[in-house]
Design a protein around this motif. Sequence first.
Motif, PDB file in Angstrom:
ATOM      1  N   VAL A  64       0.838  -1.203   0.000  1.00  0.00           N
ATOM      2  CA  VAL A  64       0.000   0.000   0.000  1.00  0.00           C
ATOM      3  C   VAL A  64       0.873   1.253   0.000  1.00  0.00           C
ATOM      4  O   VAL A  64       0.673   2.181  -0.806  1.00  0.00           O
ATOM      5  N   LEU A  65       1.869   1.299   0.894  1.00  0.00           N
ATOM      6  CA  LEU A  65       2.728   2.483   0.970  1.00  0.00           C
ATOM      7  C   LEU A  65       3.637   2.595  -0.254  1.00  0.00           C
ATOM      8  O   LEU A  65       3.945   3.710  -0.702  1.00  0.00           O
ATOM      9  N   TRP A  66       4.044   1.458  -0.798  1.00  0.00           N
ATOM     10  CA  TRP A  66       4.897   1.500  -1.982  1.00  0.00           C
ATOM     11  C   TRP A  66       4.203   2.202  -3.144  1.00  0.00           C
ATOM     12  O   TRP A  66       4.826   2.953  -3.887  1.00  0.00           O
ATOM     13  N   HIS A  67       2.907   1.972  -3.282  1.00  0.00           N
ATOM     14  CA  HIS A  67       2.210   2.572  -4.419  1.00  0.00           C
ATOM     15  C   HIS A  67       1.962   4.060  -4.235  1.00  0.00           C
ATOM     16  O   HIS A  67       1.634   4.749  -5.204  1.00  0.00           O
ATOM     17  N   VAL A  68       2.137   4.576  -3.024  1.00  0.00           N
ATOM     18  CA  VAL A  68       2.134   6.033  -2.858  1.00  0.00           C
ATOM     19  C   VAL A  68       3.355   6.615  -3.565  1.00  0.00           C
ATOM     20  O   VAL A  68       3.260   7.578  -4.339  1.00  0.00           O
ATOM     21  N   VAL A  69       4.524   6.030  -3.316  1.00  0.00           N
ATOM     22  CA  VAL A  69       5.752   6.495  -3.979  1.00  0.00           C
ATOM     23  C   VAL A  69       5.669   6.252  -5.481  1.00  0.00           C
ATOM     24  O   VAL A  69       5.974   7.140  -6.287  1.00  0.00           O
ATOM     25  N   TYR A  70       5.261   5.059  -5.851  1.00  0.00           N
ATOM     26  CA  TYR A  70       5.255   4.673  -7.266  1.00  0.00           C
ATOM     27  C   TYR A  70       4.332   5.575  -8.085  1.00  0.00           C
ATOM     28  O   TYR A  70       4.732   6.094  -9.140  1.00  0.00           O
ATOM     29  N   GLN A  71       3.098   5.754  -7.608  1.00  0.00           N
ATOM     30  CA  GLN A  71       2.143   6.557  -8.377  1.00  0.00           C
ATOM     31  C   GLN A  71       2.567   8.016  -8.441  1.00  0.00           C
ATOM     32  O   GLN A  71       2.386   8.684  -9.466  1.00  0.00           O
ATOM     33  N   ALA A  72       3.124   8.537  -7.345  1.00  0.00           N
ATOM     34  CA  ALA A  72       3.584   9.937  -7.348  1.00  0.00           C
ATOM     35  C   ALA A  72       4.715  10.123  -8.352  1.00  0.00           C
ATOM     36  O   ALA A  72       4.734  11.096  -9.117  1.00  0.00           O
ATOM     37  N   GLN A  73       5.668   9.201  -8.356  1.00  0.00           N
ATOM     38  CA  GLN A  73       6.811   9.333  -9.249  1.00  0.00           C
ATOM     39  C   GLN A  73       6.427   9.125 -10.708  1.00  0.00           C
ATOM     40  O   GLN A  73       6.803   9.906 -11.580  1.00  0.00           O
ATOM     41  N   ILE A  74       5.657   8.078 -10.974  1.00  0.00           N
ATOM     42  CA  ILE A  74       5.348   7.736 -12.355  1.00  0.00           C
ATOM     43  C   ILE A  74       4.439   8.788 -12.991  1.00  0.00           C
ATOM     44  O   ILE A  74       4.522   9.054 -14.198  1.00  0.00           O
ATOM     45  N   ALA A  75       3.578   9.426 -12.198  1.00  0.00           N
ATOM     46  CA  ALA A  75       2.671  10.437 -12.747  1.00  0.00           C
ATOM     47  C   ALA A  75       3.446  11.648 -13.253  1.00  0.00           C
ATOM     48  O   ALA A  75       3.188  12.161 -14.354  1.00  0.00           O
ATOM     49  N   VAL A  76       4.400  12.136 -12.466  1.00  0.00           N
ATOM     50  CA  VAL A  76       5.165  13.323 -12.878  1.00  0.00           C
ATOM     51  C   VAL A  76       6.146  12.976 -13.990  1.00  0.00           C
ATOM     52  O   VAL A  76       6.273  13.716 -14.980  1.00  0.00           O
ATOM     53  N   ALA A  77       6.847  11.851 -13.861  1.00  0.00           N
ATOM     54  CA  ALA A  77       7.846  11.485 -14.867  1.00  0.00           C
ATOM     55  C   ALA A  77       7.206  11.232 -16.228  1.00  0.00           C
ATOM     56  O   ALA A  77       7.648  11.758 -17.249  1.00  0.00           O
TER      57      ALA A  77
END
Length: 262
Positions: A64-77
């Motif tokens: 659950v916490l991993w997808h906070v980082v993943y979605q935040a990073q992948i959205a901007v990149a």
Amino acid sequence: MIRRILAIAQRHAYVLQRSPHRLFDIVVWPVVDVVLFGSIGVFAAGRATGPARQVALYLLVGVVLWHVVYQAQIAVATGFLEETWSRSVLNLMVTPMREWEYLTGVALFGLVKLAGGVGAVALIAWGAYAFNVTTIGFGLLPIAALLLAIGWAIAMFVVGLVLRFGSGAEALAWGILFVVMPLSGVFYPVTALPAVLRPIGEALPTTHAFAAGRILAAGGPMPWNELGLACAGTVALLAVSLTYLGWMLRIFRMRGFVTRYS
């Protein structure tokens, strides 16, 4: 200013609306992750005794916490990569829009994608494995906020690399986090890492954020020490990422690298 930020967010909303296959990163991939790691956790916990039975809890909290980082990073990149793929970088540079306004607009729409991805993970974890993320309490909010900021910082670093080295660096948009993932102890303490890698893991702010999440999930008190270390590391990472992105933007303009995308 506000209108330009909202216009960028709306532009990316239109892209998603016209390309529904992009929902794979937002919904399908998170669901696959939670089913995979949740099932591994249930299997391992059913054959463990004592404290080892918490393995399923650690895996579900981690995903659950991993997808906070993943979605935040992948959205901007990938938001910036959309401009390179559509050859519109030059168009953006001749508008009155400032760089921070563009990043804010992409990040704003990224929050919508993050809500979709993390919401899908939390829903499947609750429905399939009876894990309710809200039982962790409000202590989860500062942890999620730190992970969100870390995701944005990593994304800015990726954008800087793409500006400097061109389309050859695009693979980092998806790959860089999977280098950070094992070093951060997403599903386990960093003491489980090989000794040579532990100092690297301890230096990452993600490590302390995930450790704080595990402590709260296990019913412990608010881990202020871990949160403090995560906060200090996040501030330092944001400062380095912003400095690096500004440097790459200056080189991008001076050397005329915009011709790669026009």
